[in-house]
Write a protein that holds these residues in place. Structure first.
Motif, PDB file in Angstrom:
ATOM      1  N   MET A  85       0.528  -1.094  -0.257  1.00 28.16           N
ATOM      2  CA  MET A  85      -0.041  -0.113  -0.166  1.00 28.16           C
ATOM      3  C   MET A  85       1.146   1.186   0.132  1.00 28.16           C
ATOM      4  O   MET A  85      -0.140   2.220  -0.221  1.00 28.16           O
ATOM      5  CB  MET A  85      -0.985  -0.011   1.447  1.00 28.16           C
ATOM      6  N   ALA A  86       2.032   0.972   0.332  1.00 28.58           N
ATOM      7  CA  ALA A  86       3.133   2.158   0.433  1.00 28.58           C
ATOM      8  C   ALA A  86       4.544   1.649   0.511  1.00 28.58           C
ATOM      9  O   ALA A  86       4.857   0.901   0.343  1.00 28.58           O
ATOM     10  CB  ALA A  86       2.819   2.823   2.083  1.00 28.58           C
ATOM     11  N   LEU A  87       5.063   2.865  -0.602  1.00 27.37           N
ATOM     12  CA  LEU A  87       6.766   2.381  -0.520  1.00 27.37           C
ATOM     13  C   LEU A  87       7.538   2.436   0.423  1.00 27.37           C
ATOM     14  O   LEU A  87       7.219   3.563   1.894  1.00 27.37           O
ATOM     15  CB  LEU A  87       6.913   3.917  -2.053  1.00 27.37           C
ATOM     16  N   PRO A  88       8.502   1.759   0.469  1.00 27.08           N
ATOM     17  CA  PRO A  88       9.799   2.123   1.968  1.00 27.08           C
ATOM     18  C   PRO A  88       9.748   3.515   2.838  1.00 27.08           C
ATOM     19  O   PRO A  88       9.599   3.582   3.486  1.00 27.08           O
ATOM     20  CB  PRO A  88      10.551   1.615   1.267  1.00 27.08           C
ATOM     21  N   ASP A  89       9.428   4.582   1.652  1.00 27.47           N
ATOM     22  CA  ASP A  89       9.945   5.564   2.208  1.00 27.47           C
ATOM     23  C   ASP A  89       8.259   6.869   2.822  1.00 27.47           C
ATOM     24  O   ASP A  89       8.324   7.357   3.224  1.00 27.47           O
ATOM     25  CB  ASP A  89       9.980   6.731   1.472  1.00 27.47           C
ATOM     26  N   GLY A  90       7.094   6.176   2.544  1.00 23.70           N
ATOM     27  CA  GLY A  90       5.722   6.021   3.347  1.00 23.70           C
ATOM     28  C   GLY A  90       5.143   6.879   1.895  1.00 23.70           C
ATOM     29  O   GLY A  90       3.856   7.065   2.468  1.00 23.70           O
ATOM     30  N   THR A  91       5.693   7.366   1.098  1.00 23.08           N
ATOM     31  CA  THR A  91       4.867   7.400  -0.076  1.00 23.08           C
ATOM     32  C   THR A  91       3.403   6.303  -0.483  1.00 23.08           C
ATOM     33  O   THR A  91       4.108   5.105  -1.171  1.00 23.08           O
ATOM     34  CB  THR A  91       5.452   7.603  -0.743  1.00 23.08           C
ATOM     35  N   TRP A  92       2.208   6.499  -0.425  1.00 16.78           N
ATOM     36  CA  TRP A  92       1.192   6.342  -0.484  1.00 16.78           C
ATOM     37  C   TRP A  92       1.211   5.483  -2.278  1.00 16.78           C
ATOM     38  O   TRP A  92       1.315   6.282  -2.788  1.00 16.78           O
ATOM     39  CB  TRP A  92       0.186   6.192   0.274  1.00 16.78           C
ATOM     40  N   LEU A  93       0.527   4.135  -2.787  1.00 21.89           N
ATOM     41  CA  LEU A  93       0.576   4.008  -3.524  1.00 21.89           C
ATOM     42  C   LEU A  93      -0.901   4.483  -3.950  1.00 21.89           C
ATOM     43  O   LEU A  93      -1.872   4.886  -2.910  1.00 21.89           O
ATOM     44  CB  LEU A  93       0.888   2.428  -3.557  1.00 21.89           C
ATOM     45  N   GLY A  94      -1.591   4.018  -4.857  1.00 17.61           N
ATOM     46  CA  GLY A  94      -2.885   4.186  -5.386  1.00 17.61           C
ATOM     47  C   GLY A  94      -2.683   5.698  -6.028  1.00 17.61           C
ATOM     48  O   GLY A  94      -2.512   6.393  -6.126  1.00 17.61           O
ATOM     49  N   LYS A  95      -4.855   5.724  -6.169  1.00 15.78           N
ATOM     50  CA  LYS A  95      -4.672   7.224  -7.231  1.00 15.78           C
ATOM     51  C   LYS A  95      -5.377   8.422  -6.444  1.00 15.78           C
ATOM     52  O   LYS A  95      -6.466   7.471  -5.779  1.00 15.78           O
ATOM     53  CB  LYS A  95      -5.462   7.006  -8.658  1.00 15.78           C
ATOM     54  N   GLY A  96      -5.263   9.133  -6.109  1.00 17.80           N
ATOM     55  CA  GLY A  96      -6.228  10.063  -6.009  1.00 17.80           C
ATOM     56  C   GLY A  96      -4.969  11.331  -5.462  1.00 17.80           C
ATOM     57  O   GLY A  96      -3.688  11.145  -4.707  1.00 17.80           O
ATOM     58  N   THR A  97      -6.184  12.272  -4.668  1.00 20.47           N
ATOM     59  CA  THR A  97      -5.082  13.410  -4.375  1.00 20.47           C
ATOM     60  C   THR A  97      -5.433  13.442  -2.419  1.00 20.47           C
ATOM     61  O   THR A  97      -6.400  13.093  -2.060  1.00 20.47           O
ATOM     62  CB  THR A  97      -5.882  14.464  -5.382  1.00 20.47           C
ATOM     63  N   GLY A  98      -4.514  14.210  -1.968  1.00 22.57           N
ATOM     64  CA  GLY A  98      -4.740  14.899  -0.769  1.00 22.57           C
ATOM     65  C   GLY A  98      -4.818  13.305   0.210  1.00 22.57           C
ATOM     66  O   GLY A  98      -4.022  12.649  -0.357  1.00 22.57           O
ATOM     67  N   SER A  99      -5.488  13.450   1.060  1.00 19.55           N
ATOM     68  CA  SER A  99      -5.500  12.122   1.959  1.00 19.55           C
ATOM     69  C   SER A  99      -5.953  11.325   1.683  1.00 19.55           C
ATOM     70  O   SER A  99      -6.102   9.448   2.579  1.00 19.55           O
ATOM     71  CB  SER A  99      -5.887  12.197   3.222  1.00 19.55           C
ATOM     72  N   LEU A 100      -6.765  10.958   0.824  1.00 22.61           N
ATOM     73  CA  LEU A 100      -7.351   9.550   0.358  1.00 22.61           C
ATOM     74  C   LEU A 100      -7.029   8.541  -1.494  1.00 22.61           C
ATOM     75  O   LEU A 100      -6.889   9.413  -1.905  1.00 22.61           O
ATOM     76  CB  LEU A 100      -9.234   9.979  -0.007  1.00 22.61           C
TER      77      LEU A 100
END
Length: 154
Positions: A85-100
């Motif tokens: 669900m996220a890269l090792p640096d904490g960047t979220w995967l998936g599509k969308g802007t903001g927190s969702l």
């Protein structure tokens, strides 16, 4: 009205899409989400996806799911799945802007539903913290879970 009809009729690959919202963006470990579908072509191959929407309160970089696909004949195909669900640096995967963010997760590729009738997919989470045996009771940060079925060869 005519434009809407024309746009809808151009979508030849999408068969079904359904979401279940989770109250307060919390998925209880005993909350099994159930999706039923019918009228599948018995010779057509389909691709199935599990769609997960999460917000920035989701505390993990991966997601473990348990799925049970029941056929009209009573056969049950069960899987334990892991998704990043996220890269090792904490960047979220998936599509969308903001927190969702919305993640379209592969579930079954080129599956055929050989018998007419009602198929049911049950989805539950199987998250646990490292070093613990007991699973996570309340998984925070998951707002919606859904399924999507598309023809693999339109």
């Amino acid at each position: 009205m005519l434009a809407i009809f024309l746009l809808a009729s151009c979508n030849t690959t999408g068969v079904t899409s359904e979401y279940k919202s989770l109250k307060g963006a919390v998925w209880n470990k005993d909350d099994i989400l159930e999706f039923s579908f019918t009228k599948m072509d018995t010779v057509q191959e389909y691709n199935m996806f599990i769609n997960v929407r999460n917000d920035d309160t989701f505390p993990y970089s991966n997601l473990f799911l348990i799925t049970s696909l029941s056929t009209p004949e009573g056969e049950v195909l069960q899987d334990t799945l892991e998704y990043t669900m996220a890269l090792p640096d904490g960047t979220w995967l998936g599509k969308g802007t903001g927190s969702l963010k919305e993640n379209k997760l592969w579930y079954k590729e080129n599956i055929v539903f050989p018998v007419s009738g009602v198929y049911t997919l049950e989805v539950s989470h199987a998250m646990r913290k490292n070093g613990t045996v007991q699973g996570v009771i309340s998984l925070e940060g998951v707002t919606d879970v859904g399924i999507e079925i598309k023809k693999s060869n339109p």
